[in-house]
Design a protein around this motif. Structure first.
Motif, PDB file in Angstrom:
ATOM      1  N   GLY A  43      17.393  26.038  15.921  1.00  0.00           N
ATOM      2  CA  GLY A  43      18.735  25.552  15.611  1.00  0.00           C
ATOM      3  C   GLY A  43      18.832  25.023  14.203  1.00  0.00           C
ATOM      4  N   GLN A  44      17.839  24.261  13.790  1.00  0.00           N
ATOM      5  CA  GLN A  44      17.827  23.728  12.430  1.00  0.00           C
ATOM      6  C   GLN A  44      17.717  24.839  11.399  1.00  0.00           C
ATOM      7  N   ILE A  45      16.855  25.817  11.691  1.00  0.00           N
ATOM      8  CA  ILE A  45      16.676  26.929  10.762  1.00  0.00           C
ATOM      9  C   ILE A  45      17.988  27.703  10.578  1.00  0.00           C
ATOM     10  N   LEU A  46      18.659  28.015  11.685  1.00  0.00           N
ATOM     11  CA  LEU A  46      19.908  28.772  11.607  1.00  0.00           C
ATOM     12  C   LEU A  46      20.980  27.983  10.859  1.00  0.00           C
ATOM     13  N   ARG A  47      21.082  26.689  11.138  1.00  0.00           N
ATOM     14  CA  ARG A  47      22.075  25.873  10.442  1.00  0.00           C
ATOM     15  C   ARG A  47      21.773  25.801   8.951  1.00  0.00           C
ATOM     16  N   ALA A  48      20.485  25.629   8.607  1.00  0.00           N
ATOM     17  CA  ALA A  48      20.113  25.565   7.202  1.00  0.00           C
ATOM     18  C   ALA A  48      20.383  26.889   6.490  1.00  0.00           C
ATOM     19  N   TYR A  49      20.104  28.006   7.188  1.00  0.00           N
ATOM     20  CA  TYR A  49      20.429  29.305   6.618  1.00  0.00           C
ATOM     21  C   TYR A  49      21.935  29.437   6.419  1.00  0.00           C
ATOM     22  N   TYR A  52       5.895  28.182  15.102  1.00  0.00           N
ATOM     23  CA  TYR A  52       6.223  26.797  14.780  1.00  0.00           C
ATOM     24  C   TYR A  52       7.601  26.707  14.124  1.00  0.00           C
ATOM     25  N   ILE A  53       7.899  27.663  13.245  1.00  0.00           N
ATOM     26  CA  ILE A  53       9.205  27.656  12.580  1.00  0.00           C
ATOM     27  C   ILE A  53      10.315  27.962  13.580  1.00  0.00           C
ATOM     28  N   ILE A  54      10.063  28.903  14.480  1.00  0.00           N
ATOM     29  CA  ILE A  54      11.080  29.308  15.456  1.00  0.00           C
ATOM     30  C   ILE A  54      11.395  28.175  16.422  1.00  0.00           C
ATOM     31  N   LYS A  55      10.426  27.287  16.672  1.00  0.00           N
ATOM     32  CA  LYS A  55      10.687  26.142  17.547  1.00  0.00           C
ATOM     33  C   LYS A  55      11.830  25.283  17.020  1.00  0.00           C
TER      34      LYS A  55
END
Length: 296
Positions: free
Chosen positions: A67-73, A61-64
């Motif tokens: 793009g948002q996760i990478l940008r937030a990181y 679910y997180i990997i879906k």
């Protein structure tokens, strides 16, 4: 006979430290195991160190939202690195003059620094100042400047280290050789003060990485400036919104989401980088705390 008390002390100390270490590690282990446990098992049987049914649905679910996760990181890493460097530089440059014993007005300056440790304007005046005067709202500066850019406590810790751990003879010798104050600070104070600077940098870095209030207060439209904490908090809120919705389709979608597992996975994803980086700075951290606090 003299060695027996010492040996007993060592045995007791080691036993206490082992127990303490286990108590620290077990919650992280339980957190990770819960994040890879099937949602049905979590709901029916609760948390376990060895789940009966493994599942990676929470991480899927997180990997879906990759793009948002990478940008937030990226935002978190940028803000943490830049903020930590600027924080340590400002704190050290403020602490050094306060450590100079013959500085005119030194006590007055120390009072102003100490005063900010006890009193502040509050959340509402701070919000008005940063939003209406400095206009940082919905910009990357909103993650960088408020609350975390400088700490009076860190300034006092660094000042104590500079004044007690660096011999006055070094300052005097440098002044006799014609060195300016900036050169003394750059070539003597900073290298010798590395333990306390790394320690305070660790505190500042943890503060920036774990912060979510700046994004909550000052970022309302441009969510691309969310750090990892803000994004993961938003994901949890979205799941809760779906679960509480009166719409049957949305409620059904929420029921299919591993809510508890996702919360565990989110918490583990957020703390993982800090767990990996911290051991590299541990030796400086321990030395800086010992010399900066005990001597103070």
């Amino acid at each position: 006979m003299k060695d027996k008390p010492f040996s007993l002390y060592q045995i007791v100390s080691n036993a206490v430290m082992i127990i303490w270490t286990i108590c620290i590690i077990l919650p992280f282990l339980l957190l990770f195991m819960s994040s890879i446990t099937s949602e049905s098992v979590l709901v029916a049987e609760g948390y376990s160190f060895w789940p009966k049914v493994f599942s990676l649905e929470s991480y899927a679910y997180i990997i879906k939202s990759g793009g948002q996760i990478l940008r937030a990181y990226g935002v978190s890493i940028l803000v943490t690195v830049v903020g930590t460097i600027v924080h340590v530089a400002l704190a050290a440059m403020m602490a050094y003059p306060l450590a100079v014993k013959n500085l005119p007005g030194r006590r007055i300056l120390m009072f102003f620094v100490f005063f900010t440790m006890l009193f502040n304007g509050g959340i509402v005046p701070s919000y008005i100042m940063w939003s209406n005067t400095f206009h940082i709202k919905d910009t990357i500066l909103a993650q960088l400047l408020p609350n975390l850019l400088l700490s009076a406590w860190n300034v006092m810790m660094i000042r104590t280290y500079f004044s007690t751990s660096i011999p006055d003879a070094l300052y005097e010798a440098a002044e006799i050789d014609g060195a300016t104050q900036f050169r003394i600070f750059r070539t003597i104070v900073v290298p010798l003060g590395k333990p306390i600077l790394v320690t305070m940098g660790t505190f500042a870095g943890l503060g920036y990485w774990n912060d979510w209030t700046n994004g909550l207060y000052y970022i309302t439209r441009n969510t691309e400036y969310y750090n990892i904490q803000n994004l993961l908090n938003q994901m949890v809120q979205n799941i809760q919104f779906l679960a509480q919705s009166s719409d049957a389709n949305m409620a059904a979608a929420a029921a299919a989401i591993p809510t508890t597992g996702i919360q565990m996975a989110i918490a583990f994803v957020a703390i993982l980088p800090i767990m990996l980086i911290f051991p590299f700075f541990q030796k400086y951290y321990s030395k800086g705390i010992a010399l900066g606090a005990v001597k103070g």
